[in-house]
Design an enzyme around this catalytic site. Structure first.
Site, PDB file in Angstrom:
ATOM      1  N   GLU A  97      37.500  43.799  32.832  1.00 22.95           N
ATOM      2  CA  GLU A  97      38.665  43.643  32.113  1.00 22.95           C
ATOM      3  C   GLU A  97      39.634  44.153  33.672  1.00 22.95           C
ATOM      4  O   GLU A  97      40.370  43.480  33.131  1.00 22.95           O
ATOM      5  CB  GLU A  97      38.420  44.442  30.771  1.00 22.95           C
ATOM      6  N   ASP A  98      38.852  45.306  33.709  1.00 23.82           N
ATOM      7  CA  ASP A  98      40.399  45.836  34.571  1.00 23.82           C
ATOM      8  C   ASP A  98      40.395  46.183  36.275  1.00 23.82           C
ATOM      9  O   ASP A  98      41.137  46.653  37.144  1.00 23.82           O
ATOM     10  CB  ASP A  98      40.252  47.651  33.909  1.00 23.82           C
TER      11      ASP A  98
END
Length: 410
Positions: A97-98
């Site tokens: 996600e990051d």
């Protein structure tokens, strides 16, 4: 093993070579070492270094290196003695996600199992949702779909949320309230439904503290004021019961336990009582060898003190829907009501860790059938809810009103 543990710290990027990261890694290592083999510990170290490098330039709002969060999430799961794949996925749960890490890279380094778990926890990308609720609902539905196949996804999500709640103080007030509300409406009931009371209690108290700070502070202050008097009653109760059970030749473990603040608040609301009218802020918990001993101890408790009518529950004969089992009785002891809970060691482990306790039993040859029985409601929630392409907010409402509520209206 200390040399191996510290060898991973030497592989960290410069930004992560700080004392807080070292301390968090040592804590996780000490917990995992009690149930993982040396080759598994080596793989856990590889995941830690991978996460630290992937998140190297990222910081939490409070200013800590981001990897502190993933270490803390894994540490919460290590308390439950979950398997290596779960701990690895916890360390890596935000890399898709990051960070620029691709699913292929993750799968090549740690295998398909870990990729499935990380993928299940990963939030949906920036899709064009009409509302925050729609986005939240779609994320939850996605998690439920993966959860029906592998329950470990939700265990990682609960540990992730618990650490986020513990560090909520660094965020803006409006964000604190939004996250605390979601935690109280979705994640605490989810922990309850899975029987993980240890996480449920913490999530409820932390949410309560941010949503109703004045009420929380007042209950906390009054509880602390009443504690010395209550602790004395509990101390006498434990001594009396211990000596009587020793005479009867019944081996046991007895301890006092304080009710958490949110459950005190709920009881006040439910029974329309003020804080001064509540007595059973503390309870005695008796752990024994087997079920027949539970009932023998119950008889002894009732012969020592007068039971209060209508204050007895047999959750051994009729377990709660989340498989919680225990005998609960409230007696008049030393001039005040005192709650006594009686259960076996296994029931206690299931009460604290719920569905997560399955992994410990599985490693000792437990059956998968009981796990399947406990997860029926997850599948029913998906079948009963709107399918793909339907309104995600409808699914959220169904989740709150049917699946995660503790009361059923007929």
């Amino acid at each position: 093993m200390a040399h191996l543990r510290d060898s991973f710290l030497e592989q960290l990027p410069e930004q992560c070579r700080v004392e807080s990261v070292r301390a968090a890694w040592r804590e996780l290592w000490a917990k995992a070492l009690t149930f993982l083999s040396s080759s598994q510990m080596h793989r856990l170290g590889k995941a830690f270094v991978f996460a630290a490098r992937a998140h190297a330039d990222q910081k939490r709002v409070a200013g800590d290196p981001y990897v502190i969060h993933t270490l803390s999430t894994a540490s919460i799961l290590a308390d439950m003695q979950l398997d290596l794949a779960t701990l690895t996925a916890a360390l890596l749960h935000d890399v898709l996600e990051d960070t620029p890490t691709s699913p292929e890279e993750l799968s090549a380094a740690f295998g398909e199992d870990v990729l499935t778990l990380v993928g299940g926890v990963t939030k949906l990308g920036k899709l064009p949702f009409m509302s925050v609720e729609g986005y939240q609902a779609e994320n939850l539905r996605k998690m439920f779909i993966v959860m029906a196949r592998d329950i470990r996804v939700v265990l990682i999500k609960l540990a992730d949320r618990l650490h986020n709640m513990r560090t909520l103080g660094a965020l803006r007030r409006d964000k604190q309230e939004r996250i605390a509300k979601e935690t109280l409406e979705i994640f605490a009931p989810l922990a309850h439904r899975l029987g993980i009371y240890q996480i449920k209690r913490d999530l409820e108290d932390l949410s309560f503290r941010y949503l109703q700070p004045e009420v929380y502070s007042e209950i906390r202050r009054k509880t602390k004021k009443k504690l010395p008097q209550m602790e004395e009653i509990i101390r006498k109760g434990i001594e009396t019961l211990e000596s009587r059970l020793a005479k009867e030749g019944i081996p046991c473990k007895i301890k006092g336990r304080a009710k958490h603040y949110y459950s005190i608040y709920e009881k006040m609301q439910r029974k329309k009582l003020s804080m001064d009218e509540l007595y059973d802020i503390l309870a005695i918990r008796v752990l024994v060898e087997d079920v027949s001993t539970c009932y023998a101890v119950l008889g002894i408790v009732h012969s020592l003190w007068v039971p209060i009518p209508g204050q007895f529950d047999d959750y051994i004969a009729t377990p709660k829907s989340n498989m919680y089992q225990s005998l609960h009785t409230t007696v008049m002891a030393f001039g005040a009501p005192m709650e006594v809970q009686i259960r076996t060691q296994e029931m206690n482990r299931l009460a604290e860790y719920g569905i997560a306790a399955h992994w410990l039993y599985k490693s000792k040859g437990g059956s998968a059938d009981s796990l399947d029985a406990r997860l029926m409601w997850v599948r029913q929630a998906l079948e009963g809810g709107p399918g793909e392409g339907h309104d995600p907010e409808e699914f959220l409402e169904l989740l709150k009103s049917d699946v995660l509520t503790s009361e059923v209206y007929v």
